[in-house]
Scaffold this motif. Sequence first.
Motif, PDB file in Angstrom:
ATOM      1  N   LEU A 121     -43.534  26.961   8.702  1.00  0.00           N
ATOM      2  CA  LEU A 121     -44.590  26.188   9.205  1.00  0.00           C
ATOM      3  C   LEU A 121     -44.014  24.706   9.470  1.00  0.00           C
ATOM      4  O   LEU A 121     -44.579  24.162  10.399  1.00  0.00           O
ATOM      5  N   LEU A 122     -43.386  24.168   8.700  1.00  0.00           N
ATOM      6  CA  LEU A 122     -42.772  22.798   9.004  1.00  0.00           C
ATOM      7  C   LEU A 122     -41.960  22.956  10.332  1.00  0.00           C
ATOM      8  O   LEU A 122     -42.126  21.938  11.277  1.00  0.00           O
ATOM      9  N   SER A 123     -41.316  24.116  10.415  1.00  0.00           N
ATOM     10  CA  SER A 123     -40.413  24.253  11.827  1.00  0.00           C
ATOM     11  C   SER A 123     -41.377  24.317  12.900  1.00  0.00           C
ATOM     12  O   SER A 123     -41.425  23.837  13.932  1.00  0.00           O
ATOM     13  N   LEU A 124     -42.442  25.220  12.750  1.00  0.00           N
ATOM     14  CA  LEU A 124     -43.515  25.415  13.689  1.00  0.00           C
ATOM     15  C   LEU A 124     -44.313  24.030  14.181  1.00  0.00           C
ATOM     16  O   LEU A 124     -44.490  23.806  15.399  1.00  0.00           O
ATOM     17  N   ALA A 125     -44.512  23.076  13.222  1.00  0.00           N
ATOM     18  CA  ALA A 125     -45.294  21.872  13.254  1.00  0.00           C
ATOM     19  C   ALA A 125     -44.158  20.964  14.223  1.00  0.00           C
ATOM     20  O   ALA A 125     -44.970  20.490  15.140  1.00  0.00           O
ATOM     21  N   TYR A 126     -43.051  21.045  13.863  1.00  0.00           N
ATOM     22  CA  TYR A 126     -42.051  20.005  14.541  1.00  0.00           C
ATOM     23  C   TYR A 126     -41.982  20.512  15.886  1.00  0.00           C
ATOM     24  O   TYR A 126     -41.592  19.705  16.958  1.00  0.00           O
ATOM     25  N   THR A 127     -41.972  21.906  16.245  1.00  0.00           N
ATOM     26  CA  THR A 127     -41.865  22.503  17.425  1.00  0.00           C
ATOM     27  C   THR A 127     -43.055  22.027  18.319  1.00  0.00           C
ATOM     28  O   THR A 127     -42.789  21.894  19.696  1.00  0.00           O
ATOM     29  N   SER A 128     -44.367  22.313  17.866  1.00  0.00           N
ATOM     30  CA  SER A 128     -45.440  21.624  18.448  1.00  0.00           C
ATOM     31  C   SER A 128     -45.401  20.194  18.885  1.00  0.00           C
ATOM     32  O   SER A 128     -45.965  19.817  19.942  1.00  0.00           O
ATOM     33  N   LYS A 129     -44.625  19.450  18.218  1.00  0.00           N
ATOM     34  CA  LYS A 129     -44.594  17.953  18.467  1.00  0.00           C
ATOM     35  C   LYS A 129     -43.092  17.700  19.551  1.00  0.00           C
ATOM     36  O   LYS A 129     -42.751  16.735  19.812  1.00  0.00           O
ATOM     37  N   ARG A 130     -42.574  18.966  19.801  1.00  0.00           N
ATOM     38  CA  ARG A 130     -41.435  18.790  20.710  1.00  0.00           C
ATOM     39  C   ARG A 130     -40.202  18.453  19.880  1.00  0.00           C
ATOM     40  O   ARG A 130     -39.256  17.844  20.925  1.00  0.00           O
ATOM     41  N   ASN A 131     -40.147  18.244  18.761  1.00  0.00           N
ATOM     42  CA  ASN A 131     -38.899  17.653  17.981  1.00  0.00           C
ATOM     43  C   ASN A 131     -38.211  19.007  17.323  1.00  0.00           C
ATOM     44  O   ASN A 131     -38.314  19.333  16.347  1.00  0.00           O
ATOM     45  N   TYR A 132     -37.364  19.510  18.444  1.00  0.00           N
ATOM     46  CA  TYR A 132     -36.812  20.421  18.192  1.00  0.00           C
ATOM     47  C   TYR A 132     -35.666  20.673  17.125  1.00  0.00           C
ATOM     48  O   TYR A 132     -35.241  21.552  16.583  1.00  0.00           O
ATOM     49  N   GLN A 133     -34.977  19.362  17.202  1.00  0.00           N
ATOM     50  CA  GLN A 133     -33.737  19.217  16.223  1.00  0.00           C
ATOM     51  C   GLN A 133     -34.388  19.195  14.795  1.00  0.00           C
ATOM     52  O   GLN A 133     -33.751  20.058  13.941  1.00  0.00           O
ATOM     53  N   ALA A 175     -37.165  20.897  13.962  1.00  0.00           N
ATOM     54  CA  ALA A 175     -37.794  22.147  13.850  1.00  0.00           C
ATOM     55  C   ALA A 175     -36.573  23.089  13.435  1.00  0.00           C
ATOM     56  O   ALA A 175     -36.797  23.851  12.421  1.00  0.00           O
ATOM     57  N   LEU A 176     -35.498  22.837  14.145  1.00  0.00           N
ATOM     58  CA  LEU A 176     -34.203  23.723  13.646  1.00  0.00           C
ATOM     59  C   LEU A 176     -33.747  23.332  12.184  1.00  0.00           C
ATOM     60  O   LEU A 176     -33.261  24.396  11.706  1.00  0.00           O
ATOM     61  N   GLU A 177     -33.531  21.937  12.004  1.00  0.00           N
ATOM     62  CA  GLU A 177     -33.305  21.699  10.461  1.00  0.00           C
ATOM     63  C   GLU A 177     -34.018  22.360   9.388  1.00  0.00           C
ATOM     64  O   GLU A 177     -33.599  23.187   8.777  1.00  0.00           O
ATOM     65  N   GLY A 218     -32.716  31.349  17.120  1.00  0.00           N
ATOM     66  CA  GLY A 218     -32.565  31.603  18.625  1.00  0.00           C
ATOM     67  C   GLY A 218     -33.289  30.932  19.733  1.00  0.00           C
ATOM     68  O   GLY A 218     -32.773  30.220  20.641  1.00  0.00           O
ATOM     69  N   ILE A 219     -34.589  30.773  19.502  1.00  0.00           N
ATOM     70  CA  ILE A 219     -35.592  30.378  20.389  1.00  0.00           C
ATOM     71  C   ILE A 219     -35.263  28.641  20.419  1.00  0.00           C
ATOM     72  O   ILE A 219     -35.624  27.918  21.491  1.00  0.00           O
ATOM     73  N   LEU A 220     -35.093  28.009  19.106  1.00  0.00           N
ATOM     74  CA  LEU A 220     -34.979  26.707  19.117  1.00  0.00           C
ATOM     75  C   LEU A 220     -33.663  26.381  19.867  1.00  0.00           C
ATOM     76  O   LEU A 220     -33.688  25.175  20.561  1.00  0.00           O
ATOM     77  N   TYR A 221     -32.654  26.924  19.558  1.00  0.00           N
ATOM     78  CA  TYR A 221     -31.549  26.589  20.107  1.00  0.00           C
ATOM     79  C   TYR A 221     -31.445  26.668  21.780  1.00  0.00           C
ATOM     80  O   TYR A 221     -30.919  26.030  22.596  1.00  0.00           O
TER      81      TYR A 221
END
Length: 385
Positions: free
Chosen positions: A74-86, A88-90, A116-119
């Motif tokens: 969920l943390l990763s998804l939330a940061y993905t929604s904020k376009r903070n992909y680094q 989200a990947l962490e 894979g999709i975050l990379y």
Amino acid sequence: MKERRLYISLILVLIVPLFSFASPSYPQSQKIDSILEQSSQLVYDNPNESIDLALSVYESAEYTANTKVKALMLLSLAYTSKRNYQKALEYIKKADELSKPLEDKKLQIEILFKIGILYQQLKIFDKSIEYLEKTEQMALLYPDRKAVSRYIANSYAVKGFIYKDNLNCDIALEFFDRSIAEYHNVNNGEINTNLSIVYYNKGNCYTLLSEYGKAKNSFNRAIALAELSQAKSLIAFAKKGLAAVFTEQGEYQSAIDYLNEALEQSKNVGDIVLNSSIYNGLLENHLALNQWEAYQKYYELYSKSQLEIKIAERNSVSDSLEDNEIRKNQYQAELQNQTSNRLKVVILLLIFILVSVFFIEKKNRKTIGLLQKRIKTLQNQKTDA
């Protein structure tokens, strides 16, 4: 840059349904699992709230490893929604490490795909393909093929996106076709949206290859699938793509008609990036027809939307920096507390050592004093003798 922003919007539509948290939970974690699932569905409305919830679960000692993995997702998804992909990947990589001892292979497959999709979003394509292939390998070994067909199909689709972005549409089309074939193994109506995205990208590839008949067929298929799910943004994307084909063929009025339909579909979606691309298409086609008044109208709308996008991106960067500053301050506070606690332990240890040395020294002096008295007594006895 414009196509990149549009592409991100489509990617987000593709990955959100994956975060279903459908894996079995331990009884004591069922309530929080349900809360995490609800938050994942609302993450784009309030990502910061989802981040706070997920962190509280992950940092708590009372929840199972399985539940903590879901919190990290969920943390990763939330940061993905904020376009903070680094960021989200962490967190998704932390989820990957924590999930390895678990028996939930389906959850592990989902995590590999997300990495894979975050990379891919970070344009580190070799790492993206590496994790997508891990996703496929693990999924193909899973005993229930239909249960993991979604991940295999999505992996093929993202590989297609990568090759399309690198202007290798021949290979991209192969992966899109493999993705479509795999999606037909999935018994889920929601897959229509994913299929619509794949057909939309097939249409773009055929447009780049100047195979306009095939492009139109793909875009029309994308529209039909999106209509089944009432996905207005996807309908708008596909109609915009169809308009681009007519523009390439010099049929500017037909292009304008489709763009107007796309604009109507996107009216209540609230995607300024999509609207901006439609305005751009309209101004270009009106310009080609020397329709200056309409050109001026859509040029102004396009300029205004570009300004809104820049402001939104600036705010997103600002939010990200603010969030990083908060995390940094929290880390520094924790570090100071740790240092303070260690210092207290060292001081107490030194006091204990000094007190111990004092009592040992005192005891030694007493012992020495008794020995000296004993020796003196013995000497006096000798002298008397």
